[in-house]
Structures are given as C-alpha cells and as structure tokens.
Design an enzyme around this catalytic site. Structure first.
Site, mmCIF file in Angstrom:
data_model
loop_
_atom_site.group_PDB
_atom_site.id
_atom_site.type_symbol
_atom_site.label_atom_id
_atom_site.label_comp_id
_atom_site.label_asym_id
_atom_site.label_seq_id
_atom_site.Cartn_x
_atom_site.Cartn_y
_atom_site.Cartn_z
ATOM 1 N N PHE A 1 -13.970 -1.455 -1.342
ATOM 2 C CA PHE A 1 -14.770 -2.399 -0.392
ATOM 3 C C PHE A 1 -16.563 -1.235 -0.819
ATOM 4 O O PHE A 1 -17.218 -2.218 -0.138
ATOM 5 C CB PHE A 1 -15.118 -2.037 1.393
ATOM 6 N N GLY A 2 -16.677 -0.276 -1.369
ATOM 7 C CA GLY A 2 -18.335 0.572 -1.661
ATOM 8 C C GLY A 2 -18.217 1.846 -1.407
ATOM 9 O O GLY A 2 -17.416 2.529 -1.551
ATOM 10 N N ASP B 1 -3.958 -1.877 10.916
ATOM 11 C CA ASP B 1 -4.521 -1.049 9.337
ATOM 12 C C ASP B 1 -4.432 0.461 9.433
ATOM 13 O O ASP B 1 -5.401 2.036 9.202
ATOM 14 C CB ASP B 1 -5.274 -1.432 8.485
#
Length: 679
Positions: A353-354, A477
């Site tokens: 995601f970054g 998650d």
C-alpha cells in the site's frame, strides 16, 4: 422597498447556510470503553423478579441521563431486599447531556450482554460509569475494585514533573471534594515548561461526603505513575487522570462571563429625527448582511478546499459522519515537517500500500505515518474505512490513530509510534524464510510469560472489537504482522482497512470480494465469503498457534510439500505427543501445563464449524481462569492447495496457506500494508 427585501433575503440565506454548516459538524463520538467488572458468583434466573427490577432501574437511568444537568442519577426498584435492584450512572463533569445520554445507553446494552444474568456489574467508559447491584451501595465508601493505566511514554524530567503533578492533583482533589451535591468534579491546567502543559482531572460520585470523596481521591493519587506522560486511576466511586494534552472539554469548563451592563432606555426622540434613525438602522442591517455574505463566501472557500475530504468521507444515510474525524485532520505541511519531507532517514518500511515513516510533531510526540502510494490498491473507500473505524475505537490493545491528511494526491494516516515493531519480527526471528528483517536474537526475548501476556492482550483487544465497543467490528485481517508491540511489549492490533461493522443483532454477513490472508482465513469466509465474529476467532486461533510454536503457519510446508502448522499440531495432539509442537525455548516444568492448555484453546478456535468455536469472551475467560475446563476439540478444518488455481479448497486433513495478499516485512512500527488480489 425592493432593496430592503433583497437585503433581507441575502441575510436570511446566509444565516440559513451558516446554521446548516454548523449543524453538519456537531455529532458526538462513540464512548471510549475502559473496563468492565462483573461479580461471577451471584446470578439471577431469566424472567425472575430481580431481572424485572433491574430492567426498571436501567430504563430509569437511561431516561434520567437525557435530562440530567449534573451527570448523575440513582434508581431503585423492588420491595424485598433479595430482589431489589439499585443502580447509578456518573458522567464526566465536562461532557454534554447528549454525550452523557449516549454513553449511558451504550453502557446499558454492553453490560447486559457482557455480564449476562449477573446481579452485580460496573462498566467504565471515558465519558461515564454505569453500575448496578442487588444491595444498596449509595454513599458507601467502596475502594475496590480499582484500576490503573499509564501512558507508555516516559517523562524527560521526572523530578520537576512529579512536583508539579503532586501540587496540581492535590489542588483539584480538594476542589472536587468540596463540589457540593451538584458535581464533585474539578479540572486544572499547570505549566510544565513554556511550551508544555499538564492537564488534570478529579471526580467523585456526588452522593459521597466531602471527607469520603477526599479520602478516595487521595488514595487514587498514590496509584498514579510519576514518570509517565499520562495515567489514570479509578474505582467504583472516584477517579483521577492526567495527560499532556487536553483530554476534557476545556470550553465546557470555561468560567461563565459576567452579565453585560445594559444601558438605560434612551429617551424618546422627536418625530423629526425618525428619518435619521431609519438610515442608521438600514446602515447597520447592510453591514450585518455584508458580514454574513462574507462569512458565506469564506465557508464556501473552506468547503472547496476540503472538497476531496468531504467526497471521500460522505456516507449515505449519515451526512454527519465526517465530524468524527474532522478534528483529526493534519495539514500536509505538518506531516512533511514531521517526517523531514518523507526522507529516507525517516523511512521505517514499505509494503503493497505504500511506505511508513517515523515523524515528530511540533509538541514532541512521535508518530508513524502511513503514506499510501498513488498506485496503491487501497482506494478512497479503504482509506475512509480505516480512518472512521480507528477514530471511533480506543482501547489499550488497539493502535491509536492520531490524525490523517488528504491533500492533492496524498493519503496519509498518522498513528501513535510503537517502537518495538511487529510480533512477527520477534516471533519468527530464527526463520529468515518468513521474516527477512528479523534479528535472530529477538525471538529469545519472547519467554512464555511474555508470550502469554501478548496473546492475552490480543484477546482483550478482539473482545473489545466484538462485544465491548459501541460498534461490533470484524477485523478480517488478524495476523502476526498486524500486531504491534509498544516499549513494554504490550500488543496493539493494527490495520483496520479491511474491517467491517456489524449491527447489534447481526451475526453473519456475506461478501463477494475476499480480502485478507488465506493462512489465517476461516474456511467459510475463504470459500463462501461468509464472515462473522467466529471468522476472527479462527484467525486468532492460527495466530495463537504460531505464538505457541514459534513458527509460521506454512513452516512445515516449505519442506517437500509437507504439513501446515495447524494440521501438524492436530496430528501431534491426536497422537498424544503435543510437546513436539511447542517452541522448545518456552517449555519447562513451570509452564508446561499452561502451554498445553493454551494449545487446547487454539484447536478449539480453528474448528471447522463456526458454532463450535468459542467466542472471544469465552477465550478471555479460559485464559484468565483455570477453573473452566475447555471442551475436547474435534478435527479442525484445513485447506489443500489447488494446483490449477492456487486457491485454498477446504478439506479434512489438508490445508493451504495461499494468500490473497502480499505483504513486505516492515521495520519499526510495522503497520500492515497489504496489497489485495480479489478471487
């Protein structure tokens, strides 16, 4: 005439817009859960007289909370002492009536669910306390049970700090004790340095006498930490707290301004001067109207500047939800300055995601900034989801969101800085196949008492998400890389981008897009898209198993297509050789019985039938009490890897750890950055 009418319309329209603008930013945040106390030795039977009296008391308290001006009320129902019910609520002295009412209503629902059929219970939130009992406890000096919590950050000058803290707390303890029958509540600010202030609070239930209130507060003060940046201590009748930030509503505690001096009515003017008076009136009206138009234009500019944020956070049917997070918004310039413009030196790690950067705010607070890349698969929906959820949830075992930034192409999340990275960094340190950035010496630090502390904290955090918060949250998650460890190795659950909210009575939901990691997914979710609190229980069971074994779920499978950890553990349990599963570094004569009991709990959590899996409340109870004997586990569900598609197919005795996500290990403050691949 037409000119005056035009001015009137302009003024009315501007006033109307201003009213709507202000109204759209006035919602209250959900109450913040602190703790729960249930006496598990005194129960009532369903539909009994006591239950009827208890419902009457709680309904009366909920009703009184909507009108109470001092945030306190008591209620009693029933004639015969064994079946009498007594209750009270106490709201923090600075909160509004609506916040108080909302907190009491939430506490009523949660305490009845969590302390089912129990005659004695107390629930604490940051905003209120709700208590009931089958005996009269009003005005009683009850000092137990008591609870203490502390900020994990240390004070740089403990001597100076302890002196200021002691003087300030002693002052507000006396002020609160002398508060009379209205509110026994006081707050105080004190200067620590030229740039830093100390904020303190003390409160008792108003039914206490002055001496009893002071005695309770003085005892609570002795339990406050002297070297931390924040802490609180509370019991059934009083509480104290201090922080280095304003945690109470300072505007609500501001002194009431003195009444304005009113001029005597002017003598009646001669009729000849009426035209002059009219002109003055028109001039004032035009000035006020012009001011309102200017205000209108200013609001438009502000709304235009934040247009993207409004678009992202606009939720159908809940136009005011933006208010919950508006106060958390950071300017991009602030984040850039904190992270040295996202320099390589500030970078902690990266994922799908970054990137994650360490930063420091102007007030000295350390933060971890999650910077989503422009090519990230986490879009506006996931970003909004994470902000809205984490902003509403606060628990000692959840990572705390400090703010966010949404400017231009930047999507940034600022979290509390958690210095000890993530659990997988320590747990799988000897297994570089799974954790490339691990230090082999780190896993040796995880002795059994520390592992037990970590898993118990995770269980408490999941229990809060499932049952103790106002919102019922399914994380979806839960895994080792999403468990962060603070300076004292306390666990904090992170990464709520995939979490979902359930209604109070909702038990299950279906979804087309499967997200998460297959090794931790329950069979019903991975194959049919059905998720519930029991899906999280399955993930917790796999995570718990990894903590006990010190190995990743797919560890054995890397060798000649061997077994997965869950299947390996079950086979050893079934064959009567469970000690083969356990991490040798944690097994000794003192811990063996407890470790085996925990393995037993793990196997219950990963049962194929969700109905057989325990709830997180039961898991916490089994972890905290040896008096409860867990039922015998059945054959768990596993997965087999489909060679044609590479996806998990549930089968007895087989398992797949194929993931719908790809994660890169992070360094410090390992916030999970997961790249999703839908099925």
């Amino acid at each position: 005439m037409s000119s005056c009418f035009t001015i009137f319309l302009s003024l009315s329209f501007s006033s109307f817009f201003f009213f709507v603008f202000v109204q759209n930013f006035s919602t209250e945040a959900a109450p913040t859960f602190l703790d729960l106390f249930c006496v598990r030795i005194s129960f009532f039977t369903p539909n009994s007289t006591y239950e009827s009296n208890l419902n009457t008391v709680l309904s009366s308290l909920s009703s009184n909370a909507t009108t109470s001006t001092n945030g306190f009320a008591t209620a009693t129902a029933g004639q015969n002492p064994p079946d009498q019910a007594h209750g009270l609520f106490l709201c923090r002295g600075d909160v509004s009536i609506s916040t108080c009412s909302d907190c009491v209503a939430t506490g009523k629902l949660v305490v009845l669910r969590r302390c089912r059929n129990q005659r004695v219970a107390t629930i604490w939130y940051d905003e209120c306390m709700l208590r009931y009992d089958n005996r009269s406890f009003f005005s009683a000096l009850e000092m137990k049970p008591s609870y203490q919590t502390a900020n994990t950050l240390n004070i740089t000058d403990p001597t100076r700090f302890a002196q200021v803290l002691g003087q300030t707390m002693d002052t507000i303890a006396k002020r609160a004790s002398n508060g009379g029958s209205g509110k026994k509540f006081a707050v105080e600010e004190a200067n620590l340095t030229s740039l830093q202030k100390l904020y303190t609070l003390a409160q008792c239930t108003p039914d206490l006498t002055t001496s009893d209130c002071n005695r309770c507060l003085q005892e609570r003060l002795l339990n406050l930490p002297q070297d931390k940046q924040g802490g609180r201590s509370f019991t059934l009748i009083c509480g104290v707290r201090f922080e280095l930030f304003p945690f109470y509503n300072t505007s609500a505690m501001a002194p009431v301004p003195p009444p304005q001096f009113r001029r005597p009515p002017a003598p009646e003017r001669p009729k000849g001067k009426s035209n002059k008076s009219t002109m003055i009136t028109i001039a004032i009206t035009i000035s006020v109207g012009g001011f309102m138009v200017l205000l209108f234009l200013t609001c438009c500019l502000l709304r235009r500047k934040g247009k993207r944020m409004h678009e992202v956070f606009k939720v159908k049917g809940d136009a005011n939800e933006l208010t919950t997070v508006e106060s958390l918004q950071f300017d991009l310039a602030t984040i850039q300055a904190a992270t040295n413009d996202f320099s390589l030196e500030s970078k902690l790690g990266e994922g799908g995601f970054g990137e994650v950067f360490q930063g420091k705010l102007p007030n000295g607070q350390q933060i971890a900034v999650k910077r989503l890349s422009q090519s990230s698969r986490q879009g506006d929906e996931e970003f909004k989801n994470e902000v809205l959820l984490v902003a509403k949830l606060q628990h000692r075992n959840l990572v705390r969101l400090l703010g966010f930034c949404l400017e231009g192409d930047e999507k940034l999340l600022a979290y509390e800085f958690v210095p000890n990275k993530s659990l997988d960094y320590f747990l799988f340190a000897h297994n570089e196949f799974w954790c490339n950035n691990a230090d082999p010496q780190k896993s040796d630090q995880l002795n059994w008492p520390l592992r037990y502390k970590i898993v118990y904290g995770i269980a408490r955090g999941m229990l809060y998400l499932h049952e103790e918060s106002r919102l019922r949250i399914i994380h979806r998650d839960l895994k080792c890389s999403n468990i962060l460890l603070d300076s004292e190795m306390n666990p904090k659950i992170s990464d709520f981008g995939m979490a979902r909210i359930f209604g109070v009575d909702q038990t299950q939901a279906n979804i087309d897009k499967i997200v998460g990691t297959f090794g931790y997914m329950s069979p019903e979710y991975a194959m049919h898209g059905q998720f519930s609190v029991k899906s999280d229980v399955y993930s917790f069971g796999i995570l718990f198993l990894e903590i006990i074994c010190g190995k990743k779920n797919g560890f054995y499978h890397q060798f000649d297509e061997g077994e997965y950890l869950a299947r390996y553990a079950w086979n050893q349990w079934r064959d009567g050789t469970p000690l083969k599963v356990l991490d040798p570094t944690i097994v000794d004569s003192n811990s063996r019985v407890q470790v085996l009991r925990c393995l037993h709990i793990c196997l219950l959590c990963i049962q194929e039938d969700p109905a057989i899996r325990p709830t997180m409340a039961t898991v916490v109870l089994m972890l905290s009490s040896n008096s409860i004997t867990p039922p015998s586990p059945r054959h768990p569900a596993f997965f087999v890897r489909s060679k044609s598609r590479g996806l998990g197919i549930p089968m007895k005795g087989l398992e797949s750890n194929q993931s719908t996500s790809r994660t890169k290990p992070l360094s410090n403050n390992n916030l999970s950055l997961t790249e999703l691949y839908p099925r």
